[in-house]
Design a protein around this motif. Structure first.
Motif, PDB file in Angstrom:
ATOM      1  N   THR A  86      17.506  67.169 -19.602  1.00  0.00           N
ATOM      2  CA  THR A  86      16.338  66.645 -18.475  1.00  0.00           C
ATOM      3  C   THR A  86      15.572  67.796 -18.151  1.00  0.00           C
ATOM      4  OG1 THR A  86      18.052  67.351 -16.700  1.00  0.00           O
ATOM      5  CG2 THR A  86      18.394  65.115 -17.486  1.00  0.00           C
ATOM      6  N   GLY A  87      15.379  68.735 -18.969  1.00  0.00           N
ATOM      7  CA  GLY A  87      14.218  69.791 -18.683  1.00  0.00           C
ATOM      8  C   GLY A  87      14.341  70.257 -17.112  1.00  0.00           C
ATOM      9  N   SER A  88      15.773  70.459 -16.683  1.00  0.00           N
ATOM     10  CA  SER A  88      15.960  70.790 -15.216  1.00  0.00           C
ATOM     11  C   SER A  88      15.706  69.747 -14.303  1.00  0.00           C
ATOM     12  CB  SER A  88      15.636  71.950 -14.977  1.00  0.00           C
ATOM     13  OG  SER A  88      15.905  73.266 -15.978  1.00  0.00           O
ATOM     14  N   PHE A  89      16.138  68.544 -14.702  1.00  0.00           N
ATOM     15  CA  PHE A  89      16.059  67.236 -13.863  1.00  0.00           C
ATOM     16  C   PHE A  89      14.621  66.953 -13.655  1.00  0.00           C
ATOM     17  CE2 PHE A  89      19.553  69.878 -12.698  1.00  0.00           C
ATOM     18  CZ  PHE A  89      20.719  69.004 -13.225  1.00  0.00           C
ATOM     19  N   ARG A  90      13.608  67.242 -14.480  1.00  0.00           N
ATOM     20  CA  ARG A  90      12.423  67.116 -14.429  1.00  0.00           C
ATOM     21  C   ARG A  90      11.775  65.900 -15.257  1.00  0.00           C
ATOM     22  NH1 ARG A  90       9.695  72.821 -15.477  1.00  0.00           N
ATOM     23  NH2 ARG A  90      11.413  72.632 -16.982  1.00  0.00           N
ATOM     24  N   PHE A  91      12.383  65.779 -16.550  1.00  0.00           N
ATOM     25  CA  PHE A  91      11.846  64.671 -17.546  1.00  0.00           C
ATOM     26  C   PHE A  91      12.178  63.197 -17.145  1.00  0.00           C
ATOM     27  CE2 PHE A  91      12.549  68.112 -20.962  1.00  0.00           C
ATOM     28  CZ  PHE A  91      11.357  68.853 -20.664  1.00  0.00           C
ATOM     29  N   SER A  92      11.616  62.369 -17.742  1.00  0.00           N
ATOM     30  CA  SER A  92      11.913  61.150 -17.249  1.00  0.00           C
ATOM     31  C   SER A  92      13.223  60.425 -17.617  1.00  0.00           C
ATOM     32  CB  SER A  92      10.765  59.913 -18.073  1.00  0.00           C
ATOM     33  OG  SER A  92      10.955  60.261 -19.273  1.00  0.00           O
ATOM     34  N   ASN A  93      13.989  61.216 -18.379  1.00  0.00           N
ATOM     35  CA  ASN A  93      15.200  60.645 -18.698  1.00  0.00           C
ATOM     36  C   ASN A  93      16.327  60.968 -17.410  1.00  0.00           C
ATOM     37  OD1 ASN A  93      15.046  63.200 -19.499  1.00  0.00           O
ATOM     38  ND2 ASN A  93      16.784  63.221 -20.902  1.00  0.00           N
ATOM     39  N   THR A  94      15.727  61.917 -16.531  1.00  0.00           N
ATOM     40  CA  THR A  94      16.774  62.151 -15.445  1.00  0.00           C
ATOM     41  C   THR A  94      17.008  61.130 -14.817  1.00  0.00           C
ATOM     42  OG1 THR A  94      15.134  64.180 -15.139  1.00  0.00           O
ATOM     43  CG2 THR A  94      16.696  63.925 -13.238  1.00  0.00           C
ATOM     44  N   ASN A  95      18.274  60.754 -14.749  1.00  0.00           N
ATOM     45  CA  ASN A  95      18.966  59.619 -13.740  1.00  0.00           C
ATOM     46  C   ASN A  95      19.800  60.006 -12.763  1.00  0.00           C
ATOM     47  OD1 ASN A  95      20.760  60.299 -15.494  1.00  0.00           O
ATOM     48  ND2 ASN A  95      21.008  58.769 -16.786  1.00  0.00           N
ATOM     49  N   ARG A  96      20.311  59.118 -12.123  1.00  0.00           N
ATOM     50  CA  ARG A  96      21.391  59.393 -11.134  1.00  0.00           C
ATOM     51  C   ARG A  96      22.521  60.009 -11.624  1.00  0.00           C
ATOM     52  NH1 ARG A  96      22.545  54.246  -7.774  1.00  0.00           N
ATOM     53  NH2 ARG A  96      24.250  55.481  -6.894  1.00  0.00           N
ATOM     54  N   ALA A  97      22.909  59.459 -12.901  1.00  0.00           N
ATOM     55  CA  ALA A  97      24.307  60.156 -13.456  1.00  0.00           C
ATOM     56  C   ALA A  97      24.029  61.682 -13.795  1.00  0.00           C
ATOM     57  CB  ALA A  97      24.509  59.499 -14.667  1.00  0.00           C
ATOM     58  N   ALA A  98      22.680  61.940 -14.122  1.00  0.00           N
ATOM     59  CA  ALA A  98      22.436  63.555 -14.307  1.00  0.00           C
ATOM     60  C   ALA A  98      22.924  64.317 -13.002  1.00  0.00           C
ATOM     61  CB  ALA A  98      20.811  63.561 -14.597  1.00  0.00           C
ATOM     62  N   PHE A  99      22.510  63.635 -11.850  1.00  0.00           N
ATOM     63  CA  PHE A  99      22.997  64.515 -10.419  1.00  0.00           C
ATOM     64  C   PHE A  99      24.557  64.542 -10.115  1.00  0.00           C
ATOM     65  CE2 PHE A  99      18.353  63.807 -10.281  1.00  0.00           C
ATOM     66  CZ  PHE A  99      17.739  65.214  -9.967  1.00  0.00           C
TER      67      PHE A  99
END
Ligand code: AMP
Ligand code: MN
Ligand code: MN
Length: 331
Positions: A159-172
């Motif tokens: 996710t590029g440290s939660f920056r890219f567009s694939n960053t979703n709720r699941a990531a967090f």
């Protein structure tokens, strides 16, 4: 499908786990997390990746168990292929791996070809490591700090440290759970992003200096040659992430990083092998562009490899820039 996959894994005696050549944090994290989890379940597991594991990922638990050579291919009853849009992404062993009776394809690329008998392909997943987390949850396996570190690293980097567009709720939510399971975010960040060799900093300098911009300003090209690696004493992996500088430039919609690979054997004249990484600002689907060149990936991050001359390749990439005119968002 998840149930069938779990059944297949439970019935397997020897499982091969493999991920893509020139692996990133997700390819390595998913491989290691799955390996540790299946071993907990009592499976006999072989972890395989054809490439050298980049130095920044060598802190990961069980990383030394990854093999670069495959022997005794007939002994495997199941192969789990991770983070690969098509089977050839595993590299030179693809044809041998294809002979393994059961192939499980776990991936999140939009260009996934649905190879293998079992698919767990979710293009909405931020990383293959997200899908592996869900698989382990469904299996009821407990996540120890080592597995958690592998999953966390896969999601953090993809996710590029939660920056890219694939960053979703699941990531967090998954990363939060991984921290609860024992991950130390600052320690992971220090390994992955915090430590550069001097050569890598010098390579960054050469790569920044190589940046060219198309006439309309919407395309940037960065070039990393073998000579630059030799001059700075760096490895191909040291170019990982450099493309983000070319992507960040104001008005740039698509950035290309041309990475010169080792010389193609017997290639005539100035023909060389290149890997091209593509990144977009979200307005252009670079997976489609990469597919046109025989590669693949995600809408915002994709790649392909070609054999050509540097001049010819740059021409082909510059030709793309006409497609990114200001108001006309590319399909
Ligand atoms: P990279 O170009 O290595 O930075 O990769 C960007 C994204 O595109 C990653 O998700 C890769 O897995 C994918 N990708 C890169 N090269 C290829 C290829 N030759 N075929 C299919 N997918 C690729
Ligand atoms: Mn990957
Ligand atoms: Mn991935």
């Amino acid at each position: 499908m998840m149930k069938k996959i779990i059944q297949q894994l439970k019935n397997s005696k020897r499982v091969l786990l493999a991920s893509h050549v020139n692996p990133d944090g997700d390819a390595i994290g998913a491989l290691l997390a799955t390996g540790m989890a299946l071993e907990k379940m009592g499976c006999q597991v072989t972890r395989y990746n054809e490439s050298v594991i980049p130095a920044v990922y060598r802190f990961l638990p069980s990383v030394d168990s990854i093999q670069r050579r495959l022997t005794d291919i007939d002994a495997f009853d199941t192969a789990v292929i991770l983070d690969c849009g098509d089977l050839h992404r595993v590299g030179t062993s693809a044809d041998a791996i294809a002979t393994i009776p059961a192939i499980i394809n776990i991936d999140h690329h939009t260009t996934n070809t649905r190879f293998g008998q079992y698919h767990l392909v979710d293009v909405e997943a931020c990383a293959t490591s997200e899908i592996i987390y869900r698989l382990l949850q469904t299996m009821g396996l407990s996540i120890d700090p080592a597995i958690a570190t592998a999953i966390y690293t896969g999601i953090l980097t993809d996710t590029g440290s939660f920056r890219f567009s694939n960053t979703n709720r699941a990531a967090f939510s998954i990363c939060e759970a991984m921290v609860a399971a024992g991950v130390e975010p600052s320690a992971v960040a220090q390994h992955v992003y915090g430590t550069y060799s001097l050569g890598r900093i010098k390579l960054l300098n050469l790569a920044l200096d190589s940046i060219e911009i198309s006439n309309n300003g919407h395309l940037s090209i960065m070039t990393v040659t073998r000579e630059m690696l030799a001059d700075t004493g760096t490895q191909p992996e040291d170019a990982d992430g450099l493309i983000n500088y070319a992507r960040r430039i104001e008005d740039v919609k698509v950035a290309a990083l041309i990475h010169e690979l080792e010389n193609a054997d017997g290639a005539p004249g100035d023909q060389k092998r290149f890997h091209v990484s593509l990144r977009s600002d979200g307005s252009v689907d670079v997976a489609r562009i990469a597919s046109d060149f025989g590669g693949g990936g995600h809408a915002g991050a994709a790649g392909f490899s070609v054999e050509t001359s540097l001049a010819e390749l740059k021409r082909a990439i510059y030709n793309l820039s006409d497609r990114f005119c200001a108001p006309c968002h590319l399909n």
